[in-house]
Enzyme design. Structure first.
Site, PDB file in Angstrom:
ATOM      1  N   GLN A   1      16.047 -54.858 -26.961  1.00 15.32           N
ATOM      2  CA  GLN A   1      17.364 -55.082 -27.549  1.00 15.32           C
ATOM      3  C   GLN A   1      17.264 -54.919 -29.062  1.00 15.32           C
ATOM      4  O   GLN A   1      16.274 -55.320 -29.669  1.00 15.32           O
ATOM      5  CB  GLN A   1      17.829 -56.504 -27.207  1.00 15.32           C
ATOM      6  CG  GLN A   1      19.186 -56.906 -27.727  1.00 15.32           C
ATOM      7  CD  GLN A   1      19.581 -58.301 -27.239  1.00 15.32           C
ATOM      8  OE1 GLN A   1      19.336 -58.677 -26.103  1.00 15.32           O
ATOM      9  NE2 GLN A   1      20.188 -59.069 -28.129  1.00 15.32           N
TER      10      GLN A   1
ATOM     11  N   ARG B   1      19.451 -68.003 -43.153  1.00 14.98           N
ATOM     12  CA  ARG B   1      19.553 -67.961 -41.686  1.00 14.98           C
ATOM     13  C   ARG B   1      18.190 -68.335 -41.117  1.00 14.98           C
ATOM     14  O   ARG B   1      17.190 -67.758 -41.468  1.00 14.98           O
ATOM     15  CB  ARG B   1      19.971 -66.569 -41.216  1.00 14.98           C
ATOM     16  CG  ARG B   1      21.367 -66.174 -41.666  1.00 14.98           C
ATOM     17  CD  ARG B   1      21.745 -64.822 -41.089  1.00 14.98           C
ATOM     18  NE  ARG B   1      22.962 -64.318 -41.663  1.00 14.98           N
ATOM     19  CZ  ARG B   1      24.141 -64.315 -41.049  1.00 14.98           C
ATOM     20  NH1 ARG B   1      24.257 -64.824 -39.840  1.00 14.98           N
ATOM     21  NH2 ARG B   1      25.201 -63.811 -41.638  1.00 14.98           N
TER      22      ARG B   1
ATOM     23  N   HIS C   1      14.610 -69.579 -36.651  1.00 17.51           N
ATOM     24  CA  HIS C   1      14.947 -69.403 -35.241  1.00 17.51           C
ATOM     25  C   HIS C   1      13.778 -68.863 -34.424  1.00 17.51           C
ATOM     26  O   HIS C   1      12.907 -68.189 -34.953  1.00 17.51           O
ATOM     27  CB  HIS C   1      16.109 -68.406 -35.099  1.00 17.51           C
ATOM     28  CG  HIS C   1      17.331 -68.803 -35.852  1.00 17.51           C
ATOM     29  ND1 HIS C   1      18.154 -67.882 -36.444  1.00 17.51           N
ATOM     30  CD2 HIS C   1      17.868 -70.011 -36.128  1.00 17.51           C
ATOM     31  CE1 HIS C   1      19.159 -68.502 -37.044  1.00 17.51           C
ATOM     32  NE2 HIS C   1      19.000 -69.802 -36.871  1.00 17.51           N
TER      33      HIS C   1
ATOM     34  N   LYS D   1       9.891 -60.171 -32.802  1.00 17.63           N
ATOM     35  CA  LYS D   1      10.949 -59.482 -33.555  1.00 17.63           C
ATOM     36  C   LYS D   1      10.335 -58.542 -34.578  1.00 17.63           C
ATOM     37  O   LYS D   1       9.406 -58.911 -35.290  1.00 17.63           O
ATOM     38  CB  LYS D   1      11.799 -60.486 -34.350  1.00 17.63           C
ATOM     39  CG  LYS D   1      12.559 -61.486 -33.553  1.00 17.63           C
ATOM     40  CD  LYS D   1      13.319 -62.436 -34.487  1.00 17.63           C
ATOM     41  CE  LYS D   1      14.045 -63.500 -33.704  1.00 17.63           C
ATOM     42  NZ  LYS D   1      14.727 -64.446 -34.604  1.00 17.63           N
TER      43      LYS D   1
ATOM     44  N   HIS E   1      11.437 -67.691 -37.266  1.00 13.88           N
ATOM     45  CA  HIS E   1      11.831 -66.645 -38.211  1.00 13.88           C
ATOM     46  C   HIS E   1      13.096 -67.060 -38.956  1.00 13.88           C
ATOM     47  O   HIS E   1      14.018 -67.622 -38.382  1.00 13.88           O
ATOM     48  CB  HIS E   1      12.102 -65.328 -37.466  1.00 13.88           C
ATOM     49  CG  HIS E   1      12.697 -64.280 -38.345  1.00 13.88           C
ATOM     50  ND1 HIS E   1      14.019 -63.913 -38.275  1.00 13.88           N
ATOM     51  CD2 HIS E   1      12.147 -63.546 -39.344  1.00 13.88           C
ATOM     52  CE1 HIS E   1      14.257 -62.986 -39.177  1.00 13.88           C
ATOM     53  NE2 HIS E   1      13.141 -62.739 -39.842  1.00 13.88           N
TER      54      HIS E   1
ATOM     55  N   TYR F   1      17.221 -56.252 -36.241  1.00 14.50           N
ATOM     56  CA  TYR F   1      16.150 -56.901 -35.494  1.00 14.50           C
ATOM     57  C   TYR F   1      15.923 -56.111 -34.213  1.00 14.50           C
ATOM     58  O   TYR F   1      16.860 -55.925 -33.442  1.00 14.50           O
ATOM     59  CB  TYR F   1      16.541 -58.299 -35.028  1.00 14.50           C
ATOM     60  CG  TYR F   1      17.081 -59.235 -36.042  1.00 14.50           C
ATOM     61  CD1 TYR F   1      16.294 -60.276 -36.495  1.00 14.50           C
ATOM     62  CD2 TYR F   1      18.384 -59.136 -36.511  1.00 14.50           C
ATOM     63  CE1 TYR F   1      16.791 -61.188 -37.404  1.00 14.50           C
ATOM     64  CE2 TYR F   1      18.883 -60.035 -37.423  1.00 14.50           C
ATOM     65  CZ  TYR F   1      18.082 -61.063 -37.864  1.00 14.50           C
ATOM     66  OH  TYR F   1      18.573 -61.959 -38.759  1.00 14.50           O
TER      67      TYR F   1
ATOM     68  N   ASP G   1      17.402 -70.470 -26.959  1.00 16.01           N
ATOM     69  CA  ASP G   1      17.606 -70.325 -28.398  1.00 16.01           C
ATOM     70  C   ASP G   1      17.272 -71.651 -29.081  1.00 16.01           C
ATOM     71  O   ASP G   1      17.919 -72.665 -28.828  1.00 16.01           O
ATOM     72  CB  ASP G   1      19.063 -69.930 -28.657  1.00 16.01           C
ATOM     73  CG  ASP G   1      19.344 -69.607 -30.103  1.00 16.01           C
ATOM     74  OD1 ASP G   1      18.392 -69.456 -30.895  1.00 16.01           O
ATOM     75  OD2 ASP G   1      20.540 -69.497 -30.446  1.00 16.01           O
TER      76      ASP G   1
ATOM     77  N   ASP H   1      22.122 -74.438 -37.801  1.00 17.49           N
ATOM     78  CA  ASP H   1      20.964 -74.527 -38.689  1.00 17.49           C
ATOM     79  C   ASP H   1      20.956 -75.797 -39.533  1.00 17.49           C
ATOM     80  O   ASP H   1      19.908 -76.214 -40.012  1.00 17.49           O
ATOM     81  CB  ASP H   1      20.872 -73.286 -39.580  1.00 17.49           C
ATOM     82  CG  ASP H   1      20.450 -72.058 -38.781  1.00 17.49           C
ATOM     83  OD1 ASP H   1      19.941 -72.215 -37.657  1.00 17.49           O
ATOM     84  OD2 ASP H   1      20.643 -70.934 -39.289  1.00 17.49           O
TER      85      ASP H   1
END
Length: 191
Positions: free
Chosen positions: A46, A59, A62, A72, A119, A132, A143, A170
């Site tokens: 993906q 961000r 994660h 990733k 990340h 990504y 997640d 977050d």
């Protein structure tokens, strides 16, 4: 193409060779044969893209847990970002340690963030676009995250990093000490 490793085993910076002239440049951004030599047994499923409108947008941090754990390959297509990978592998000698790279379209560089790492990034310029390439499909159930500002990790974020830009998710991520054991060195050796 150059592959730069770090003091923390796992992440790899991919730096392509650019061939330029008065018209611009050409660069091979990804070659499976060369990438697999440095990062074996990796298949991407993906591609994702995000835009951070404001400079200082944070961000992360994660990751996805098993059975949907993701590696990733991160690239900045516009603007610049301060990109971070944090070792979350229990039993690792570098557990809780981090590395960073500034990614930019001028350098065409990318950061490989393997399974077992959190990340995150901070946009250094307005309208930073990030791509990504991931090894597992997105899974809301898997997640996860860890607090971007955890003092036990002590990431040295750029001065312009603005906590007001954090997503609701977050703002409430657990600290490293509160994180369940999602990854272990023994599990990842067998994967």
């Amino acid at each position: 193409m150059e592959f730069r490793t770090f003091a923390i085993d796992g992440p790899v910076e991919v730096i392509p060779r650019k061939i330029g002239d008065e018209r611009g440049y050409f660069a091979e951004i990804f070659r499976a044969d060369k990438f697999s030599h440095h990062v074996p047994d990796t298949a991407f499923v993906q591609d994702n893209q995000s835009l951070s409108v404001r400079a200082g947008t944070i961000r992360g941090l994660h990751f996805q847990s098993h059975p949907a754990a993701q590696g990733k390959l991160v690239r900045c297509l516009s603007g610049r970002i301060f990109d971070v990978a944090v070792d979350l592998r229990n039993g690792s000698p570098t557990f809780g340690k981090w590395i960073s790279v500034v990614l930019s379209p001028e350098d065409c560089n990318q950061l490989w963030v393997p399974v077992g790492f959190g990340h995150g990034f901070c946009s250094l310029e307005p309208n930073s676009v990030i791509s990504y390439r991931v090894t597992a499909y997105y899974s809301a159930e898997n997640d996860k995250g860890v607090a971007w500002d955890d003092p036990d990790i002590a990431i040295e974020w750029p001065r312009l990093a603005d906590p007001a830009t954090l997503s609701a998710k977050d703002k409430t991520q657990p600290r490293l000490a509160e994180l369940p054991s999602y990854f272990s060195m023994d599990d990842l050796k067998c994967a």
